[in-house]
Design a protein around this motif. Structure first.
Motif, PDB file in Angstrom:
ATOM      1  N   LYS A   1       8.992 -98.684  73.861  1.00 53.48           N
ATOM      2  CA  LYS A   1       8.836 -98.238  75.254  1.00 53.48           C
ATOM      3  C   LYS A   1       7.723 -99.041  75.924  1.00 53.48           C
ATOM      4  O   LYS A   1       6.676 -99.246  75.325  1.00 53.48           O
ATOM      5  N   PRO A   2       7.931 -99.429  77.175  1.00 56.66           N
ATOM      6  CA  PRO A   2       6.888-100.194  77.870  1.00 56.66           C
ATOM      7  C   PRO A   2       5.786 -99.296  78.436  1.00 56.66           C
ATOM      8  O   PRO A   2       5.526 -99.277  79.630  1.00 56.66           O
ATOM      9  N   ASP A   3       5.151 -98.526  77.551  1.00 55.78           N
ATOM     10  CA  ASP A   3       4.126 -97.582  78.014  1.00 55.78           C
ATOM     11  C   ASP A   3       2.715 -98.022  77.615  1.00 55.78           C
ATOM     12  O   ASP A   3       1.746 -97.291  77.801  1.00 55.78           O
ATOM     13  N   GLY A   4       2.611 -99.227  77.037  1.00 53.84           N
ATOM     14  CA  GLY A   4       1.301 -99.734  76.634  1.00 53.84           C
ATOM     15  C   GLY A   4       0.864 -99.257  75.259  1.00 53.84           C
ATOM     16  O   GLY A   4      -0.224 -99.610  74.809  1.00 53.84           O
ATOM     17  N   LEU A   5       1.699 -98.461  74.584  1.00 54.53           N
ATOM     18  CA  LEU A   5       1.317 -97.925  73.272  1.00 54.53           C
ATOM     19  C   LEU A   5       1.919 -98.714  72.111  1.00 54.53           C
ATOM     20  O   LEU A   5       1.597 -98.468  70.960  1.00 54.53           O
ATOM     21  N   THR A   6       2.812 -99.642  72.414  1.00 55.16           N
ATOM     22  CA  THR A   6       3.394-100.493  71.382  1.00 55.16           C
ATOM     23  C   THR A   6       3.035-101.936  71.684  1.00 55.16           C
ATOM     24  O   THR A   6       3.306-102.432  72.784  1.00 55.16           O
ATOM     25  N   ILE A   7       2.416-102.589  70.708  1.00 49.67           N
ATOM     26  CA  ILE A   7       1.996-103.986  70.874  1.00 49.67           C
ATOM     27  C   ILE A   7       2.707-104.831  69.826  1.00 49.67           C
ATOM     28  O   ILE A   7       2.765-104.465  68.650  1.00 49.67           O
ATOM     29  N   GLY A   8       3.266-105.966  70.259  1.00 46.76           N
ATOM     30  CA  GLY A   8       3.949-106.863  69.333  1.00 46.76           C
ATOM     31  C   GLY A   8       3.019-107.971  68.873  1.00 46.76           C
ATOM     32  O   GLY A   8       2.161-108.439  69.625  1.00 46.76           O
TER      33      GLY A   8
END
Length: 252
Positions: A1-8
């Motif tokens: 989700k583009p919520d800032g909680l997942t970083i690649g």
């Protein structure tokens, strides 16, 4: 989700794979939101003392073919020798398929291969013995600018005789240098969150406690921010289609 909680976080060589249209690329790098890189690799070419070659000029003049150990296409151990062979005529025979640079080192020490392309950051810690004994001699740096530790070590870019050759070398150097360890956010992440995480990332990279821990672990921190990373990725992706075709042919 583009919520800032997942970083690649992945290897920057994938940007080049997208440019070359390799199968399995299921993303568009131009749509990521870039956070930054904690470190930037500086690739150097080293050859065995036993070759008798003392510097890159004598190597080019002698046309002596030197076997380099490589890992796989897409890695700096392979891409950089291949591009330099094609653009400046370095007499290299690449023996690819080693499991990693540790295996290349074993092959080097047994005389199976006589050269390698590796980041200086990795070489200075994992090839320390070979450097100290002089068995491994650094002859060239494949970087966009001279490394502070090697102000006099020749740069591959300076041996390029055409603009095309310079563009091809700098694209590969950019992939395996300032964009090699990217941290990204998914497409569509709100801009305010992107800015927040970019700032937090760089604050961490400059934090004295963090830097002390990194030093203790022998990790080089040479960070760059999200804006610079984004610009570097754009530079890679905007390579002229005719040069992309050439790169595809060279890097196989």
């Amino acid at each position: 989700k583009p919520d800032g909680l997942t970083i690649g976080h992945f290897i920057g060589g994938l940007f080049l794979q997208q440019l070359l249209g390799k199968p399995g690329i299921e993303f568009d790098a131009a749509k990521f939101n870039y956070v930054g890189v904690p470190a930037q690799d500086n690739f150097v070419l080293g050859i065995a003392k036993s070759t008798g070659i003392v510097d890159v000029d004598s190597w080019l003049a002698s046309k002596q073919i030197i076997k380099f150990g490589g890992v796989a296409s897409g890695s700096g151990s392979d891409d950089i020798p291949n591009i330099l062979k094609a653009t400046i005529g370095l007499p290299i025979q690449l023996v690819s398929g080693y499991k990693g640079t540790a295996d290349v080192r074993l092959a080097f020490n047994s005389g199976e291969v006589s050269g390698l392309s590796n980041s200086w950051e990795s070489t200075k810690s994992t090839w320390r013995k070979e450097l100290e004994t002089g068995e491994l001699k650094l002859v060239l740096q494949a970087t966009l600018k001279p490394h502070p530790e090697f102000p006099k070590l020749p740069m591959a870019l300076n041996y390029a005789k055409t603009e095309e050759a310079k563009r091809l070398i700098s694209t590969v150097a950019r992939v395996h240098g300032p964009t090699v360890r990217p941290y990204v956010l998914p497409p569509g992440t709100p801009k305010d969150r992107v800015q927040l995480i970019r700032k937090a990332f760089m604050d961490t990279m400059n934090d004295p406690e963090f830097l002390a821990e990194a030093k203790k672990a022998n990790l080089d921190i040479n960070a760059d921010d999200g804006a610079a990373l984004e610009q570097n990725v754009k530079e890679i992706l905007k390579l002229d289609p005719a040069l992309v075709a050439k790169l595809k042919e060279i890097l196989k």
